[in-house]
Design a protein around this motif. Structure first.
Motif, PDB file in Angstrom:
ATOM      1  N   TYR A 207     -39.268 -28.497 -55.143  1.00 38.24           N
ATOM      2  CA  TYR A 207     -38.772 -29.467 -53.931  1.00 38.24           C
ATOM      3  C   TYR A 207     -38.790 -30.841 -54.285  1.00 38.24           C
ATOM      4  O   TYR A 207     -39.680 -31.310 -55.638  1.00 38.24           O
ATOM      5  CB  TYR A 207     -39.891 -29.534 -52.622  1.00 38.24           C
ATOM      6  CG  TYR A 207     -40.823 -29.786 -52.888  1.00 38.24           C
ATOM      7  CD1 TYR A 207     -41.607 -30.488 -53.284  1.00 38.24           C
ATOM      8  CD2 TYR A 207     -42.184 -28.630 -51.756  1.00 38.24           C
ATOM      9  CE1 TYR A 207     -43.056 -30.570 -53.480  1.00 38.24           C
ATOM     10  CE2 TYR A 207     -42.906 -28.824 -51.592  1.00 38.24           C
ATOM     11  CZ  TYR A 207     -44.011 -29.784 -52.704  1.00 38.24           C
ATOM     12  OH  TYR A 207     -45.266 -29.943 -53.031  1.00 38.24           O
ATOM     13  N   TRP A 208     -38.328 -31.473 -53.097  1.00 42.53           N
ATOM     14  CA  TRP A 208     -37.921 -33.199 -53.816  1.00 42.53           C
ATOM     15  C   TRP A 208     -39.727 -33.375 -54.205  1.00 42.53           C
ATOM     16  O   TRP A 208     -41.057 -33.356 -52.771  1.00 42.53           O
ATOM     17  CB  TRP A 208     -37.822 -33.846 -53.180  1.00 42.53           C
ATOM     18  CG  TRP A 208     -35.908 -33.630 -53.738  1.00 42.53           C
ATOM     19  CD1 TRP A 208     -35.221 -32.464 -52.079  1.00 42.53           C
ATOM     20  CD2 TRP A 208     -34.873 -33.830 -54.160  1.00 42.53           C
ATOM     21  NE1 TRP A 208     -33.905 -32.581 -52.637  1.00 42.53           N
ATOM     22  CE2 TRP A 208     -33.739 -33.107 -53.596  1.00 42.53           C
ATOM     23  CE3 TRP A 208     -34.521 -35.071 -54.981  1.00 42.53           C
ATOM     24  CZ2 TRP A 208     -32.469 -32.898 -54.887  1.00 42.53           C
ATOM     25  CZ3 TRP A 208     -33.311 -35.070 -55.754  1.00 42.53           C
ATOM     26  CH2 TRP A 208     -32.264 -33.239 -54.798  1.00 42.53           C
ATOM     27  N   VAL A 209     -40.106 -34.549 -54.954  1.00 44.14           N
ATOM     28  CA  VAL A 209     -41.313 -35.689 -54.158  1.00 44.14           C
ATOM     29  C   VAL A 209     -40.429 -37.128 -55.114  1.00 44.14           C
ATOM     30  O   VAL A 209     -40.319 -37.617 -55.543  1.00 44.14           O
ATOM     31  CB  VAL A 209     -42.257 -35.006 -56.093  1.00 44.14           C
ATOM     32  CG1 VAL A 209     -43.433 -35.834 -55.639  1.00 44.14           C
ATOM     33  CG2 VAL A 209     -42.135 -33.941 -55.310  1.00 44.14           C
ATOM     34  N   SER A 210     -40.608 -37.745 -54.093  1.00 50.23           N
ATOM     35  CA  SER A 210     -40.799 -39.114 -53.802  1.00 50.23           C
ATOM     36  C   SER A 210     -41.702 -40.224 -54.143  1.00 50.23           C
ATOM     37  O   SER A 210     -43.135 -39.199 -53.686  1.00 50.23           O
ATOM     38  CB  SER A 210     -40.199 -39.875 -52.962  1.00 50.23           C
ATOM     39  OG  SER A 210     -40.448 -41.616 -52.814  1.00 50.23           O
ATOM     40  N   PHE A 211     -42.284 -40.394 -55.133  1.00 45.77           N
ATOM     41  CA  PHE A 211     -43.352 -41.201 -55.639  1.00 45.77           C
ATOM     42  C   PHE A 211     -43.334 -42.648 -55.618  1.00 45.77           C
ATOM     43  O   PHE A 211     -43.170 -43.871 -56.272  1.00 45.77           O
ATOM     44  CB  PHE A 211     -43.004 -40.488 -57.519  1.00 45.77           C
ATOM     45  CG  PHE A 211     -44.492 -41.074 -58.339  1.00 45.77           C
ATOM     46  CD1 PHE A 211     -45.924 -41.033 -58.585  1.00 45.77           C
ATOM     47  CD2 PHE A 211     -44.434 -42.666 -59.406  1.00 45.77           C
ATOM     48  CE1 PHE A 211     -47.024 -40.846 -58.883  1.00 45.77           C
ATOM     49  CE2 PHE A 211     -45.465 -43.205 -59.945  1.00 45.77           C
ATOM     50  CZ  PHE A 211     -46.693 -42.062 -60.144  1.00 45.77           C
ATOM     51  N   SER A 212     -44.710 -42.770 -55.228  1.00 45.83           N
ATOM     52  CA  SER A 212     -44.074 -45.272 -54.752  1.00 45.83           C
ATOM     53  C   SER A 212     -45.291 -45.661 -54.710  1.00 45.83           C
ATOM     54  O   SER A 212     -46.572 -45.227 -54.604  1.00 45.83           O
ATOM     55  CB  SER A 212     -44.007 -44.597 -53.291  1.00 45.83           C
ATOM     56  OG  SER A 212     -44.154 -46.732 -53.290  1.00 45.83           O
ATOM     57  N   VAL A 213     -45.883 -46.290 -56.029  1.00 47.07           N
ATOM     58  CA  VAL A 213     -46.399 -46.917 -56.518  1.00 47.07           C
ATOM     59  C   VAL A 213     -46.663 -48.497 -56.267  1.00 47.07           C
ATOM     60  O   VAL A 213     -45.260 -49.321 -56.040  1.00 47.07           O
ATOM     61  CB  VAL A 213     -46.420 -46.462 -57.794  1.00 47.07           C
ATOM     62  CG1 VAL A 213     -46.810 -44.836 -58.380  1.00 47.07           C
ATOM     63  CG2 VAL A 213     -45.706 -46.861 -58.890  1.00 47.07           C
ATOM     64  N   PRO A 214     -47.327 -49.665 -56.869  1.00 48.31           N
ATOM     65  CA  PRO A 214     -47.491 -51.104 -56.362  1.00 48.31           C
ATOM     66  C   PRO A 214     -46.334 -51.073 -57.649  1.00 48.31           C
ATOM     67  O   PRO A 214     -46.523 -50.543 -58.498  1.00 48.31           O
ATOM     68  CB  PRO A 214     -48.786 -51.177 -56.436  1.00 48.31           C
ATOM     69  CG  PRO A 214     -49.493 -49.805 -56.921  1.00 48.31           C
ATOM     70  CD  PRO A 214     -49.210 -48.890 -56.897  1.00 48.31           C
ATOM     71  N   THR A 215     -45.685 -51.639 -58.014  1.00 47.45           N
ATOM     72  CA  THR A 215     -45.484 -53.017 -58.943  1.00 47.45           C
ATOM     73  C   THR A 215     -46.327 -52.974 -60.238  1.00 47.45           C
ATOM     74  O   THR A 215     -45.705 -53.724 -61.051  1.00 47.45           O
ATOM     75  CB  THR A 215     -44.874 -54.923 -58.459  1.00 47.45           C
ATOM     76  OG1 THR A 215     -45.751 -55.107 -58.026  1.00 47.45           O
ATOM     77  CG2 THR A 215     -43.818 -53.880 -57.245  1.00 47.45           C
TER      78      THR A 215
END
Length: 292
Positions: A207-215
């Motif tokens: 499945y898709w994974v969205s990986f969100s982290v700080p700048t």
């Protein structure tokens, strides 16, 4: 379905009113950019408004970690920024997944959470981090207790947060719940190379994974979206800038079709006990020292 994943600066002092307002402003600027690029949903990192630092919050601080004093948080300002984000989500008709501290009734510690705000500006559900770090569970937060899924335009999403990248059973749980994409938000990328683990979870569960982290982490592991075959399809710039990456979650695409159509159904079948009928009773099978 176009999904946007964001990277934003994370600020660590919830007493700083100006910083809270600036975080909210940057989140809303990226919401507008995501909408302009056609996204129907945008996903932000842990601490997008504020990630309270353990020493800033500690009653024994600033040099020693201790129980958090949550009265130090500017709750009215935080709530006002989240309300403004909800209003903009309604105006843009943009689903928005935004991390925040979720206040509980005193004396209970808050949750570390992801709010799911619909394109009508309403909080439709909330995910609370379950497998917390030692510091978080000892001094800062109350753990959550359950997975959370929600559907947008026929796509089912699941949510994970913080250090939960290190627990493959949580990603497998969402596969069993039939999600098409897991939204993972964090403030940290080590130990264990979180970006590489995210690719592994995507490939293992198809499945898709969205990986969100700080700048702050963008130079080594920028935010991005991983296809069901484990490949990065799009990533934010690795230059420390607040930004969004946008991907079409198309299961018929080259990066997804084989994994979604064949690999995922076969793994489910393989786990269902189909091998039992093919197992045999044979002395040469039972003798682990038999050779050749």
């Amino acid at each position: 379905m176009l999904l946007a994943v964001a990277q934003t600066p994370v600020r660590e002092d919830p007493r700083d009113v100006d910083a809270l307002h600036e975080s909210g402003r940057q989140v809303r600027a990226l919401m507008r950019e995501a909408s302009a690029r056609g996204a129907k949903i945008v996903h932000f990192p842990e601490g997008a408004i504020c990630f309270p630092h353990k020493l800033v919050m500690s009653v024994d601080g600033p040099d020693k970690v201790g129980p958090a004093d949550w009265d130090r948080c500017q709750w009215p300002v935080l709530q006002a920024e989240l309300a403004a984000i909800g209003d903009l989500a309604r105006q843009l008709r943009l689903w928005t997944v935004i991390a925040s501290v979720h206040r509980l009734t005193a004396p209970n510690r808050p949750h570390n959470s992801l709010y799911v705000i619909s394109d009508r500006g309403e909080v439709v559900t909330r995910y609370d981090e379950r497998l917390l770090s030692n510091t978080k569970v000892s001094y800062l937060y109350s753990p959550g207790s359950s997975p959370v899924t929600f559907d947008v335009g026929g796509v089912r999403f699941g949510c994970l947060l913080g250090m939960e990248i290190h627990y493959p059973e949580l990603f497998a749980e969402y596969e069993k719940l039939g999600v098409d994409c897991v939204l993972f938000s964090t403030t940290g990328i080590s130990p264990g190379n979180a970006a590489a683990q995210a690719q592994g979870h995507a490939a293992a569960n198809s499945y898709w994974v969205s990986f969100s982290v700080p700048t702050q982490h963008s130079t080594t592991a920028p935010s991005g979206i991983i296809a069901p075959n484990g490949d990065w399809l799009e990533r934010c710039p690795a230059d420390g800038s607040p930004s969004v990456a946008v991907v079409d979650l198309d299961n018929g695409s080259e990066a997804a079709a084989e994994s979604v159509t064949h690999a995922r159904p076969w793994r489910r079948e393989a786990r269902s006990g189909i091998y039992t009928a093919h197992q045999v009773t044979d002395p040469r099978s039972e003798d682990r020292t038999a050779a050749f």
